[in-house]
Write a protein that holds these residues in place. Structure first.
Motif, PDB file in Angstrom:
ATOM      1  N   UNK A  10      -3.593  -6.063  -8.197  1.00  0.00           N
ATOM      2  CA  UNK A  10      -3.427  -4.646  -7.890  1.00  0.00           C
ATOM      3  C   UNK A  10      -4.750  -3.922  -7.685  1.00  0.00           C
ATOM      4  N   UNK A  11      -4.679  -2.815  -6.947  1.00  0.00           N
ATOM      5  CA  UNK A  11      -5.824  -1.910  -6.861  1.00  0.00           C
ATOM      6  C   UNK A  11      -5.336  -0.479  -7.046  1.00  0.00           C
ATOM      7  N   UNK A  12      -6.224   0.353  -7.618  1.00  0.00           N
ATOM      8  CA  UNK A  12      -5.878   1.749  -7.853  1.00  0.00           C
ATOM      9  C   UNK A  12      -6.575   2.633  -6.818  1.00  0.00           C
ATOM     10  N   UNK A  13      -6.352   3.934  -6.906  1.00  0.00           N
ATOM     11  CA  UNK A  13      -6.921   4.868  -5.941  1.00  0.00           C
ATOM     12  C   UNK A  13      -8.443   4.837  -5.963  1.00  0.00           C
ATOM     13  N   UNK A  48      -2.065  -0.048  -4.356  1.00  0.00           N
ATOM     14  CA  UNK A  48      -1.345  -1.172  -3.770  1.00  0.00           C
ATOM     15  C   UNK A  48      -1.774  -2.476  -4.393  1.00  0.00           C
ATOM     16  N   UNK A  49      -1.634  -3.542  -3.609  1.00  0.00           N
ATOM     17  CA  UNK A  49      -2.036  -4.853  -4.091  1.00  0.00           C
ATOM     18  C   UNK A  49      -2.529  -5.703  -2.932  1.00  0.00           C
ATOM     19  N   UNK A 103      -0.898  -6.989   5.606  1.00  0.00           N
ATOM     20  CA  UNK A 103      -1.278  -8.046   6.531  1.00  0.00           C
ATOM     21  C   UNK A 103      -2.722  -7.982   6.977  1.00  0.00           C
ATOM     22  N   UNK A 104      -3.387  -6.838   6.749  1.00  0.00           N
ATOM     23  CA  UNK A 104      -4.793  -6.747   7.125  1.00  0.00           C
ATOM     24  C   UNK A 104      -5.640  -7.607   6.200  1.00  0.00           C
ATOM     25  N   UNK A 121       0.846  -1.186   0.000  1.00  0.00           N
ATOM     26  CA  UNK A 121       0.000   0.000   0.000  1.00  0.00           C
ATOM     27  C   UNK A 121       0.883   1.238   0.000  1.00  0.00           C
ATOM     28  N   UNK A 122       0.602   2.163  -0.916  1.00  0.00           N
ATOM     29  CA  UNK A 122       1.285   3.452  -0.997  1.00  0.00           C
ATOM     30  C   UNK A 122       0.291   4.516  -0.545  1.00  0.00           C
TER      31      UNK A 122
END
Length: 67
Positions: free
Chosen positions: A26-29, A15-16, A43-44, A8-9
């Motif tokens: 991956x996921x985008x904003x 993030x992914x 880890x969540x 996660x950024x």
């Protein structure tokens, strides 16, 4: 569908997620914002909705997994 936050950024809100079989997706904003989250830590456990298949698969919604 469920997975585990992998990367996660916080600046980009991207993030992914690792699926239970170890596949990163991956996921985008937009996917992050759709879930209403403010922060995500690796880890969540998360609940996700995905679209596409194979290499085109991506997360369109990510929220925290609640029991």
């Amino acid at each position: 569908m469920q997975g585990t936050a992998y990367t996660y950024d916080p600046d980009a809100r991207t993030g992914s997620v690792l699926l239970d079989d170890g596949t990163p997706v991956p996921f985008d904003a937009a996917a992050f914002d759709a879930g209403g989250l403010r922060l995500l830590r690796p880890g969540q456990r998360v609940r996700i909705e995905v679209t596409g298949e194979g290499a085109d698969r991506r997360v369109v919604l990510v929220t925290l997994q609640t029991f």
